[in-house]
Scaffold this motif. Structure first.
Motif, PDB file in Angstrom:
ATOM      1  N   TYR A   8       0.827  -1.205   0.000  1.00  0.00           N
ATOM      2  CA  TYR A   8       0.000   0.000   0.000  1.00  0.00           C
ATOM      3  C   TYR A   8       0.862   1.256   0.000  1.00  0.00           C
ATOM      4  CZ  TYR A   8      -4.088   2.909   1.129  1.00  0.00           C
ATOM      5  OH  TYR A   8      -5.090   3.843   1.100  1.00  0.00           O
ATOM      6  N   VAL A   9       1.638   1.435   1.047  1.00  0.00           N
ATOM      7  CA  VAL A   9       2.521   2.601   1.114  1.00  0.00           C
ATOM      8  C   VAL A   9       3.890   2.167   1.630  1.00  0.00           C
ATOM      9  CG1 VAL A   9       0.689   4.306   1.443  1.00  0.00           C
ATOM     10  CG2 VAL A   9       1.735   3.203   3.432  1.00  0.00           C
ATOM     11  N   ALA A  10       4.882   2.981   1.320  1.00  0.00           N
ATOM     12  CA  ALA A  10       6.253   2.718   1.731  1.00  0.00           C
ATOM     13  C   ALA A  10       6.799   3.958   2.433  1.00  0.00           C
ATOM     14  CB  ALA A  10       7.118   2.372   0.516  1.00  0.00           C
ATOM     15  N   ASN A  11       7.990   3.810   2.987  1.00  0.00           N
ATOM     16  CA  ASN A  11       8.716   4.982   3.457  1.00  0.00           C
ATOM     17  C   ASN A  11      10.069   5.006   2.760  1.00  0.00           C
ATOM     18  OD1 ASN A  11      10.291   3.083   4.919  1.00  0.00           O
ATOM     19  ND2 ASN A  11       8.974   3.308   6.701  1.00  0.00           N
ATOM     20  N   ALA A  12      10.826   6.040   2.969  1.00  0.00           N
ATOM     21  CA  ALA A  12      12.109   6.198   2.292  1.00  0.00           C
ATOM     22  C   ALA A  12      13.127   6.718   3.291  1.00  0.00           C
ATOM     23  CB  ALA A  12      11.977   7.168   1.115  1.00  0.00           C
ATOM     24  N   ALA A  13      14.348   6.242   3.162  1.00  0.00           N
ATOM     25  CA  ALA A  13      15.400   6.658   4.080  1.00  0.00           C
ATOM     26  C   ALA A  13      16.655   7.028   3.307  1.00  0.00           C
ATOM     27  CB  ALA A  13      15.712   5.554   5.090  1.00  0.00           C
ATOM     28  N   GLY A  14      17.284   8.074   3.753  1.00  0.00           N
ATOM     29  CA  GLY A  14      18.535   8.540   3.165  1.00  0.00           C
ATOM     30  C   GLY A  14      19.092   9.601   4.078  1.00  0.00           C
ATOM     31  N   VAL A  15      19.105  10.825   3.602  1.00  0.00           N
ATOM     32  CA  VAL A  15      19.596  11.940   4.408  1.00  0.00           C
ATOM     33  C   VAL A  15      18.587  13.086   4.345  1.00  0.00           C
ATOM     34  CG1 VAL A  15      21.472  13.576   4.794  1.00  0.00           C
ATOM     35  CG2 VAL A  15      21.982  11.283   3.912  1.00  0.00           C
ATOM     36  N   LEU A  23      -1.452   9.375   2.169  1.00  0.00           N
ATOM     37  CA  LEU A  23      -0.119   9.951   1.918  1.00  0.00           C
ATOM     38  C   LEU A  23       0.021  11.310   2.583  1.00  0.00           C
ATOM     39  CD1 LEU A  23       0.309   9.157  -1.909  1.00  0.00           C
ATOM     40  CD2 LEU A  23       1.109   7.802   0.034  1.00  0.00           C
ATOM     41  N   ASP A  24      -1.029  12.115   2.482  1.00  0.00           N
ATOM     42  CA  ASP A  24      -0.995  13.454   3.084  1.00  0.00           C
ATOM     43  C   ASP A  24      -0.908  13.369   4.602  1.00  0.00           C
ATOM     44  OD1 ASP A  24      -1.241  14.480   0.543  1.00  0.00           O
ATOM     45  OD2 ASP A  24      -3.389  14.892   0.707  1.00  0.00           O
ATOM     46  N   ASP A  25      -1.600  12.408   5.160  1.00  0.00           N
ATOM     47  CA  ASP A  25      -1.655  12.284   6.613  1.00  0.00           C
ATOM     48  C   ASP A  25      -0.343  11.743   7.186  1.00  0.00           C
ATOM     49  OD1 ASP A  25      -3.682  12.233   9.013  1.00  0.00           O
ATOM     50  OD2 ASP A  25      -2.595  10.338   9.147  1.00  0.00           O
ATOM     51  N   GLN A  26       0.312  10.837   6.444  1.00  0.00           N
ATOM     52  CA  GLN A  26       1.466  10.123   6.979  1.00  0.00           C
ATOM     53  C   GLN A  26       2.784  10.431   6.265  1.00  0.00           C
ATOM     54  OE1 GLN A  26       1.378   7.728   9.729  1.00  0.00           O
ATOM     55  NE2 GLN A  26      -0.438   9.012  10.008  1.00  0.00           N
ATOM     56  N   ASN A  27       2.781  11.365   5.311  1.00  0.00           N
ATOM     57  CA  ASN A  27       3.998  11.683   4.542  1.00  0.00           C
ATOM     58  C   ASN A  27       4.620  10.428   3.939  1.00  0.00           C
ATOM     59  OD1 ASN A  27       3.914  14.470   5.274  1.00  0.00           O
ATOM     60  ND2 ASN A  27       4.797  13.966   7.253  1.00  0.00           N
ATOM     61  N   ALA A  28       3.771   9.562   3.419  1.00  0.00           N
ATOM     62  CA  ALA A  28       4.216   8.257   2.938  1.00  0.00           C
ATOM     63  C   ALA A  28       4.519   8.272   1.445  1.00  0.00           C
ATOM     64  CB  ALA A  28       3.153   7.206   3.251  1.00  0.00           C
ATOM     65  N   VAL A  29       5.085   7.161   0.984  1.00  0.00           N
ATOM     66  CA  VAL A  29       5.409   6.943  -0.427  1.00  0.00           C
ATOM     67  C   VAL A  29       4.410   5.929  -0.979  1.00  0.00           C
ATOM     68  CG1 VAL A  29       7.149   6.050  -2.027  1.00  0.00           C
ATOM     69  CG2 VAL A  29       7.854   7.391  -0.024  1.00  0.00           C
ATOM     70  N   PRO A  30       3.747   6.216  -2.101  1.00  0.00           N
ATOM     71  CA  PRO A  30       2.755   5.273  -2.624  1.00  0.00           C
ATOM     72  C   PRO A  30       3.404   4.054  -3.263  1.00  0.00           C
ATOM     73  CG  PRO A  30       3.028   7.101  -4.152  1.00  0.00           C
ATOM     74  CD  PRO A  30       3.873   7.426  -2.948  1.00  0.00           C
ATOM     75  N   CYS A  31       2.834   2.894  -3.022  1.00  0.00           N
ATOM     76  CA  CYS A  31       3.282   1.685  -3.722  1.00  0.00           C
ATOM     77  C   CYS A  31       2.554   1.521  -5.048  1.00  0.00           C
ATOM     78  CB  CYS A  31       3.050   0.452  -2.850  1.00  0.00           C
ATOM     79  SG  CYS A  31       4.090   0.385  -1.371  1.00  0.00           S
ATOM     80  N   LYS A  32       1.482   2.266  -5.227  1.00  0.00           N
ATOM     81  CA  LYS A  32       0.711   2.191  -6.461  1.00  0.00           C
ATOM     82  C   LYS A  32       1.393   3.021  -7.540  1.00  0.00           C
ATOM     83  CE  LYS A  32      -4.090   2.679  -8.080  1.00  0.00           C
ATOM     84  NZ  LYS A  32      -5.443   3.158  -7.719  1.00  0.00           N
TER      85      LYS A  32
END
Length: 424
Positions: free
Chosen positions: A143-150, A337-346
């Motif tokens: 459904y949704v992902a997160n992203a990590a870097g800097v 996405l707006d609520d959780q600052n997430a990345v869409p998997c779709k």
């Protein structure tokens, strides 16, 4: 019972009497209304799921959707599984818990779900990679992902004219430049051991094979052969952090970044709400960890933060699919996405949070790889191992222990892989 139950029994004995056990899951209720019970593990998203539940039920007379978002949902879920009291749909992350659930044969094959065609292949491949051995079928809908870097302070970068690095050499040169201007380049909250995994994962996806854990389980390689450069570079980053990083925790690091005490913070997008709670007006952006000296080899560290899996005990797969269709509708996903600052998997055009601007091209292209720690058994406590390594700075001892402990804590999985291989 099943392998999952064997792994969880001792842990579960302490919670079997918990008062938070949820009601049984759905089949046809009164007046022919089918109840679909979703148990999802992200209590921070309870508000958005309450809205979605209300909207779904207002639009459906034949299906009643019940979404539970309890604290400590995984404990409750595992307790329910021990009791064979299954929800229809579980909302979980793409990590070792999912691997155990597939291995325990409690999830339904959703290969026939049409909505899978809209999911980015990279995330479906991540699910396949989490299987201990290749298992026919698909058992989750990312459904949704997160992203990590800097993460970086965009206003500070603009003020000083600092350029976003695309290679490791450029990253180190940037840290040197920032330090020369009497500004702290990086800040770490390594008192909380789990935060040690953030830079580790972001480096590992660019420097080691995505399936290195599976390769080790097949006895094709070792971590000593693959993680040497990762260890070197996470250790090098310490030079540009604050003094005594092991005395500060995650909250300390978020506050320091929010207050402008550091230019960058090597952490995932999941930290932004915590940072914004301190400084709501902070202008945050991010960039992919430039782990390589060849920029084309850099990969975004992105993993499945939430997926939906049907259990085999779901009595109305058609109704469950209708729920998934609703959750995957564009406006509903955008709301999440707006609520959780997430990345869409779709694989569709969505508006991303501004702190993901620097990662947008990687997200759009699907140039991403899963968190390596999604494949690490929790019993191995790799976060604590990394913390000890960073304190003692003995790379050889660290990597030797990594391989030794891996064989110890993954012996059942390695045996399963061997059995699978011998049967091919």
């Amino acid at each position: 019972m099943r392998k999952l139950i064997k792994k969880c029994t001792v842990f579960m004995l302490s919670v079997l009497c918990a008062s938070s056990i949820l009601a049984g899951c759905g089949d046809s209720g009164q007046d022919g209304v089918t109840q679909i019970h979703v148990l999802q593990y992200k209590p921070e998203a309870v508000a958005v799921f309450e809205r979605l539940q209300e909207e779904f039920n207002a639009a459906h007379d034949d299906i009643q959707l019940v979404i539970e978002s309890p604290n400590d949902a995984m404990t409750i879920l595992k307790t329910k599984l021990v009791r064979e009291d299954y929800p229809d749909i579980i909302g979980i992350g793409g990590d070792m818990n999912y691997s155990y659930f597939v291995d325990a044969n409690i999830l339904a094959d959703v290969s026939d779900y049409e909505g899978l065609k809209s999911i980015k292949p990279a995330y479906l491949e991540m699910l396949e990679g989490l299987e201990f051995v290749p298992t026919e079928g698909t058992f989750g809908v990312p459904y949704v992902a997160n992203a990590a870097g800097v993460l970086y302070n965009r206003a500070m970068f603009q003020e000083h004219g600092w350029q976003i690095p695309t290679t490791w050499s450029e990253f180190i040169a940037l840290c040197e430049q920032i330090q020369s201007e009497q500004i702290q380049p990086l800040y770490f909250g390594f008192r909380d051991t789990w935060t040690c995994l953030a830079p580790w994962n972001a480096l590992a996806v660019g420097l080691a094979p995505a399936d290195v854990c599976a390769q080790v389980n097949r006895k094709e390689t070792t971590f000593q052969e693959n993680y040497g450069q990762v260890a070197d570079r996470v250790l090098e980053m310490l030079k540009y952090g604050q003094s005594g990083p092991f005395a500060y925790n995650y909250n300390d690091a978020c506050i320091a970044f929010a207050n402008g005490e550091t230019a960058m913070y090597a952490i995932g997008s999941y930290a932004v709400p915590q940072i914004k709670s301190v400084n709501p007006d902070m202008d945050i952006d991010s960039f992919v960890m430039p782990a390589n000296d060849d920029a084309s080899k850099n990969v975004l560290n992105s993993g499945i933060d939430l997926q939906f899996c049907l259990t085999k005990e779901c009595k109305d797969k058609e109704a469950a699919y209708e729920v998934l269709d609703f959750l995957l509708e564009h406006d509903n996903m955008q709301s999440y996405l707006d609520d959780q600052n997430a990345v869409p998997c779709k694989d569709e055009a969505f508006t991303l949070a501004p702190m993901l601007d620097g990662m947008a091209s990687y997200i759009e292209e699907g140039k991403m790889s899963d968190y390596h720690d999604h494949h690490y058994p929790s019993e191995m406590a790799v976060d604590g191992m990394i913390q000890t390594f960073l304190m003692e700075q003995d790379k050889d001892a660290f990597l030797q222990k990594f391989d030794k402990d891996w064989l110890r804590y993954n012996r059942d999985i390695i045996r399963k892989v061997e059995e699978y291989g011998s049967g091919q």
